[in-house]
Structure formats: C-alpha cells, structure tokens
Motif scaffolding. Structure first.
Motif, PDB file in Angstrom:
ATOM      1  N   THR A 100      63.819   5.960  79.261  1.00 25.29           N
ATOM      2  CA  THR A 100      63.757   6.635  80.560  1.00 25.29           C
ATOM      3  C   THR A 100      62.714   5.981  81.470  1.00 25.29           C
ATOM      4  O   THR A 100      62.977   5.685  82.643  1.00 25.29           O
ATOM      5  N   VAL A 101      61.534   5.755  80.888  1.00 21.24           N
ATOM      6  CA  VAL A 101      60.466   5.132  81.666  1.00 21.24           C
ATOM      7  C   VAL A 101      60.850   3.712  82.089  1.00 21.24           C
ATOM      8  O   VAL A 101      60.616   3.289  83.223  1.00 21.24           O
ATOM      9  N   ASP A 102      61.494   2.997  81.147  1.00 23.08           N
ATOM     10  CA  ASP A 102      61.907   1.629  81.455  1.00 23.08           C
ATOM     11  C   ASP A 102      62.946   1.610  82.572  1.00 23.08           C
ATOM     12  O   ASP A 102      62.934   0.735  83.445  1.00 23.08           O
ATOM     13  N   GLY A 103      63.865   2.589  82.569  1.00 18.70           N
ATOM     14  CA  GLY A 103      64.869   2.671  83.625  1.00 18.70           C
ATOM     15  C   GLY A 103      64.243   2.913  84.989  1.00 18.70           C
ATOM     16  O   GLY A 103      64.644   2.317  86.002  1.00 18.70           O
ATOM     17  N   LYS A 104      63.244   3.811  85.005  1.00 16.29           N
ATOM     18  CA  LYS A 104      62.549   4.076  86.274  1.00 16.29           C
ATOM     19  C   LYS A 104      61.819   2.831  86.769  1.00 16.29           C
ATOM     20  O   LYS A 104      61.755   2.573  87.976  1.00 16.29           O
ATOM     21  N   LEU A 105      61.253   2.091  85.800  1.00 20.92           N
ATOM     22  CA  LEU A 105      60.532   0.886  86.179  1.00 20.92           C
ATOM     23  C   LEU A 105      61.477  -0.156  86.782  1.00 20.92           C
ATOM     24  O   LEU A 105      61.151  -0.814  87.778  1.00 20.92           O
ATOM     25  N   LYS A 106      62.674  -0.306  86.213  1.00 18.85           N
ATOM     26  CA  LYS A 106      63.642  -1.246  86.752  1.00 18.85           C
ATOM     27  C   LYS A 106      64.095  -0.837  88.142  1.00 18.85           C
ATOM     28  O   LYS A 106      64.243  -1.665  89.047  1.00 18.85           O
ATOM     29  N   LYS A 118      50.352   2.697  93.684  1.00 20.93           N
ATOM     30  CA  LYS A 118      49.604   3.399  92.633  1.00 20.93           C
ATOM     31  C   LYS A 118      50.532   3.952  91.556  1.00 20.93           C
ATOM     32  O   LYS A 118      50.292   3.787  90.350  1.00 20.93           O
ATOM     33  N   SER A 119      51.623   4.586  91.993  1.00 17.23           N
ATOM     34  CA  SER A 119      52.575   5.136  91.024  1.00 17.23           C
ATOM     35  C   SER A 119      53.252   4.036  90.230  1.00 17.23           C
ATOM     36  O   SER A 119      53.514   4.168  89.029  1.00 17.23           O
ATOM     37  N   PHE A 120      53.542   2.927  90.914  1.00 17.86           N
ATOM     38  CA  PHE A 120      54.166   1.790  90.241  1.00 17.86           C
ATOM     39  C   PHE A 120      53.263   1.258  89.138  1.00 17.86           C
ATOM     40  O   PHE A 120      53.709   0.985  88.018  1.00 17.86           O
ATOM     41  N   GLN A 121      51.963   1.118  89.433  1.00 18.69           N
ATOM     42  CA  GLN A 121      51.034   0.607  88.433  1.00 18.69           C
ATOM     43  C   GLN A 121      50.890   1.580  87.259  1.00 18.69           C
ATOM     44  O   GLN A 121      50.822   1.170  86.091  1.00 18.69           O
ATOM     45  N   GLU A 122      50.864   2.896  87.528  1.00 19.41           N
ATOM     46  CA  GLU A 122      50.768   3.897  86.464  1.00 19.41           C
ATOM     47  C   GLU A 122      51.993   3.837  85.547  1.00 19.41           C
ATOM     48  O   GLU A 122      51.876   3.932  84.319  1.00 19.41           O
ATOM     49  N   LYS A 124      53.935   1.223  85.123  1.00 21.86           N
ATOM     50  CA  LYS A 124      53.876  -0.033  84.390  1.00 21.86           C
ATOM     51  C   LYS A 124      52.901   0.063  83.208  1.00 21.86           C
ATOM     52  O   LYS A 124      53.184  -0.416  82.099  1.00 21.86           O
ATOM     53  N   ASP A 125      51.746   0.698  83.406  1.00 23.97           N
ATOM     54  CA  ASP A 125      50.770   0.887  82.326  1.00 23.97           C
ATOM     55  C   ASP A 125      51.349   1.756  81.206  1.00 23.97           C
ATOM     56  O   ASP A 125      51.090   1.528  80.024  1.00 23.97           O
ATOM     57  N   LYS A 126      52.142   2.760  81.611  1.00 23.61           N
ATOM     58  CA  LYS A 126      52.749   3.649  80.624  1.00 23.61           C
ATOM     59  C   LYS A 126      53.702   2.882  79.705  1.00 23.61           C
ATOM     60  O   LYS A 126      53.697   3.045  78.475  1.00 23.61           O
ATOM     61  N   VAL A 127      54.508   2.014  80.298  1.00 19.26           N
ATOM     62  CA  VAL A 127      55.440   1.208  79.511  1.00 19.26           C
ATOM     63  C   VAL A 127      54.677   0.277  78.577  1.00 19.26           C
ATOM     64  O   VAL A 127      55.037   0.084  77.406  1.00 19.26           O
ATOM     65  N   THR A 128      53.592  -0.316  79.077  1.00 19.92           N
ATOM     66  CA  THR A 128      52.786  -1.214  78.253  1.00 19.92           C
ATOM     67  C   THR A 128      52.226  -0.490  77.032  1.00 19.92           C
ATOM     68  O   THR A 128      52.169  -1.037  75.930  1.00 19.92           O
ATOM     69  N   GLN A 129      51.838   0.769  77.209  1.00 26.13           N
ATOM     70  CA  GLN A 129      51.315   1.563  76.089  1.00 26.13           C
ATOM     71  C   GLN A 129      52.405   1.891  75.068  1.00 26.13           C
ATOM     72  O   GLN A 129      52.145   1.999  73.869  1.00 26.13           O
ATOM     73  N   LEU A 130      53.640   2.056  75.559  1.00 32.18           N
ATOM     74  CA  LEU A 130      54.723   2.432  74.656  1.00 32.18           C
ATOM     75  C   LEU A 130      55.324   1.253  73.904  1.00 32.18           C
ATOM     76  O   LEU A 130      55.911   1.419  72.835  1.00 32.18           O
TER      77      LEU A 130
END
Length: 454
Positions: A100-106, A118-122, A124-130
């Motif tokens: 889900t997070v990856d889809g939103k990022l794409k 700011k939201s974009f960076q947050e 992106k950081d979330k995906v990096t953690q996962l």
C-alpha cells in the motif's frame, strides 16, 4: 509374522492316553483343553497368546518406541505449525502495508503535485524502514513450506509404522529408526531458526487438566532434550514437600504413571522451575534458594538470595508467599523478587545454575504488589496487571538494554485466578495454574530469522 489363535488337531495313536502337554516358555503355546474323538484319537485345543509373545519380541518393543517418537515429533510439529501460521499471518499483514505504501509512493512519484515535499519525504522514509522486512517475509514463507513437507513425511511414516504392526518382518528397523532421526534433526533445525523475539500475542487457553487445589504449579524441564516428556506437579503454595513426576504429558492428563519425590525442605510460593534435571525452589519462610536433583534425590546446592523479601513481604497481587519467582528462558536461569532498598519494585537477577550465585541484577521500577504474575522470554520480563479475570500483559522490561515499556497484550484468564505463570523456552508455551486447572498458552513472537550468513 502373523500372530493368531487357532485350533490344532494333534493326532496320536489310540493306545497312547490323552494328556496335557506344557511346552517351554520360548514356544509360547499353551494347552487350553483336551478330549478324545469317536475314534479314540486325542484332540487338543491350543491358543497362541499373541499379547504375551509380542511383549517378548524385541522388534515389537522397538516399534513401540519408534511410534512414541513419531507421536512426540507430531506434537512438536503441531506447536511449530501453529506458531509459524500466526507469525506468517502477521508478516503477511506487514507485506500488504508495504504494498500500500509503495503504491502511494509510485503515485506520488508520477504526480509530484499530489504530495507536498514533507509528506513525500515521510512516505519515502517509511518505505525505507519497511524494506528490511522483505527477506524476513521470504524466509517465513520458505519455513512454512518446509513445515508442510515435514508434516507430510511424519504422516507417511506414521502410516507405515501402523501397517507393520501386523507384519513385523516386512521392514528393517534400522531404516525406520534412521528416518525418525532424520525427521527429528530437520525439526530441530527448523525450530532453531525461530530465534528470540518480542512477544506480540498469546493464544486462547488450552486446558490440560483440572486437579489439585486453587494454588499450585506444574512444569516440564526447560532445558533437556525434547525426547524427555516428564511433567512435574506441586500442589499448594506453602509448606508442601511432595512433588509428583509423571512420565509423559498424556500420563499427567490421566493422572497415572507417576513417582513421588519428597523434598528435604518445604517450599514457599509457586515460583518453582525445573532446569536441566533439577528443581529450583524457594525454601519455606526464608529467602534461601534450593537446587534439588531429581535423579539422585538430593540437594546439590542452597544459597540465600541476599536482601530478598520472603514470607509475604513482597508477593504478587494474589499473595501466596510468592515473594521469589524462579524462571528460565532462552538466556538461562532467573530470579524475580524485590527488596526493601528497592522499595518493593520488581528486581530481576540472572543466576548461575550450578552455584546459584547472582551474575547480574536489574531494578525494573515496577511495584511487585501491582503485578498479577510475570515470566521471562528471551531476556525480557513480561508482567501482568492482575491475577483475576480481565488481566493483560501490561509491562515489559528488556534486560539487554535496561529499558522498559508499557504493553497491551490481552489473554483470556478462563478460570479467573492465576497463581503461577511461566514460560518454557523448549516448547515456547506458557504454563499456568488457574484456579485448580492446569492451562497452556501458545505465544507469538516477532522474530528475526537466522540465516546461514548470520
């Protein structure tokens, strides 16, 4: 070799009187009755005592031992399968979150205006953690497939063993034994991959038996090989000396096949533990710890736990002289207690199993009288907020970092009065004594899988 009961006609000369013939014990045949027919010939009815002969057949004993081993493996497989299924479901939920997070990022990458910087960076950081969870997911899936294969092999072997009960000579015992040993090795290898982790859930209760008084403790050895299935039961919380040792869990459930150990000194509380063939317990009306060896039926060592309260000075909320709680986990032997200088807060000490010397101590800051019960998993102390209905696992103290957190892990206190709760690292279950009922809980740990490269 087929064992059967049959009629044999022993035709003898009419001039020889009919008499009962008792063969040697090695032959295993007995004369059941004898008579003469119309022609004067002796007719004897004989039986083959199938059960007695089987008991003397060493191959039959070996077969029974093999079947018991397969049964033990099957039980371990069921526990492992249940735990892996829950863990796999947990990481599958994490996998869906990642997608889900990856889809939103794409979407945000294709349409940058849809997301502020700011939201974009947050995101992106979330995906990096996962992302580090991806290899964990793949390993869980591989383990789940391996467990399915193991279960199928165990099932097939069980069918073979049952089939050869009637045809003992059709299979080679050594070949069967090697197959069982191979299955055991693969099972242990699979379980070792499931290393230490953080408690995330507790199953519904599994009532094993209803016996004894309202208070007591029961346990299996936390360290010895899985082939040893003995169960120990200690009824009551003070002045008791009688320990019942059952051969297997099934015997404990039926209340049969047990021996009695009479301890040299009575116990206090219910915080006993069996560790590597010895019982560790708190001596009545003292802060003395005792190591009692079952095989030699003797005390190997006793030592005072310096400063520890006793005789209901600092018990759990239910009382019962539960001042000192001994327990074991993957990291060794522990004592949970408190002292006057610690103002009644729970103290954890790691003990040296041979000498009972204190190796290291932690002050958790949690008041012991506010705790219902506690147990150690992977060096972490988990504390319940009550011994009554509605209790939950409320507090966790991590000895590896000397930090704590408040938790909210529910569990069903079915009989509304828990007076003993201990974790067994060998079986990865919680043993509880709940208002005269002996109850098990499976636990779910969030684990980091050990790979060959680690």
């Amino acid at each position: 070799m087929h064992l059967f009961s049959a009629m044999f006609l022993l035709l003898m000369l009419s001039t020889i009187p009919c008499e009962a013939l008792y063969p040697s014990p090695e032959e295993g045949w007995q004369i059941y009755s004898s008579a003469q027919d119309a022609d004067g010939k002796c007719i004897c009815t004989v039986v083959a005592p199938a059960q007695n002969m089987c008991n003397r057949d060493p191959r039959s004993r070996q077969l029974r031992q093999l079947m018991e081993k397969v049964q033990n493996i099957t039980q371990s497989m069921e526990v492992l399968d249940l735990r892996t299924y829950r863990d796999l479901q947990y990481v599958r939920d994490t996998e869906n979150l990642m997608k889900t997070v990856d889809g939103k990022l794409k979407t945000a990458s294709e349409n940058p205006r849809s997301l502020n910087p700011k939201s974009f960076q947050e995101l992106k950081d979330k995906v990096t953690q996962l992302l580090p969870l991806l290899p964990v997911l793949e390993q869980y899936k591989a383990d789940a497939r391996m467990i399915l294969r193991l279960r199928e092999e165990v099932r097939n072997l069980s069918l073979v063993l049952m089939a050869i009960q009637e045809e003992m000579g059709a299979y080679d015992y050594e070949e069967l034994r090697q197959r069982v040993l191979l299955l055991e090795t693969r099972l242990h290898s699979c379980m070792q991959k499931l290393g230490c982790g953080k408690l995330t859930g507790v199953s519904n209760p599994i009532t094993v038996r209803a016996s004894g008084s309202r208070f007591g403790s029961w346990m299996t050895d936390t360290m010895i090989p899985s082939s040893d299935n003995r169960v120990w039961s200690m009824d009551g919380y003070f002045k008791g000396r009688r320990v019942l040792e059952y051969r297997t869990m099934n015997d404990f459930m039926k209340g049969q096949n047990f021996v009695q150990h009479l301890l040299p000194h009575p116990w206090a509380g219910t915080g006993h533990v069996v560790y590597n063939g010895s019982l560790y317990y708190n001596k009545y009306q003292s802060n003395i710890l005792i190591k009692y060896h079952f095989r030699s039926r003797s005390i190997l060592v006793q030592r005072s736990l310096s400063g520890a309260g006793y005789n209901n000075t600092f018990p759990y909320s239910w009382g019962g002289s539960s001042d000192i709680d001994l327990m074991a986990d993957e990291n060794g032997l522990w004592a949970v207690y408190t002292t006057i200088p610690n103002a009644g807060n729970i103290v954890i000490s790691r003990l040296e199993p041979q000498s009972l010397e204190v190796l290291q101590t932690w002050d958790t800051g949690f008041p012991k009288r506010s705790a219902g019960e506690s147990f150690m998993i992977c060096g972490t102390l988990y504390v319940t907020n009550s011994h009554l209905a509605g209790a939950k696992i409320y507090f966790a103290y991590y000895t590896n970092t000397s930090t704590y957190e408040y938790t909210d892990i529910p569990f069903h206190n079915q009989y509304s009065h828990i007076s003993m709760m201990d974790y067994n690292p060998r079986e990865r279950v919680l043993y509880t004594w709940n208002n005269g009922h002996q109850v098990l809980y499976n636990v779910t740990l969030f684990q980091v899988i050990k790979t060959a490269e680690d």
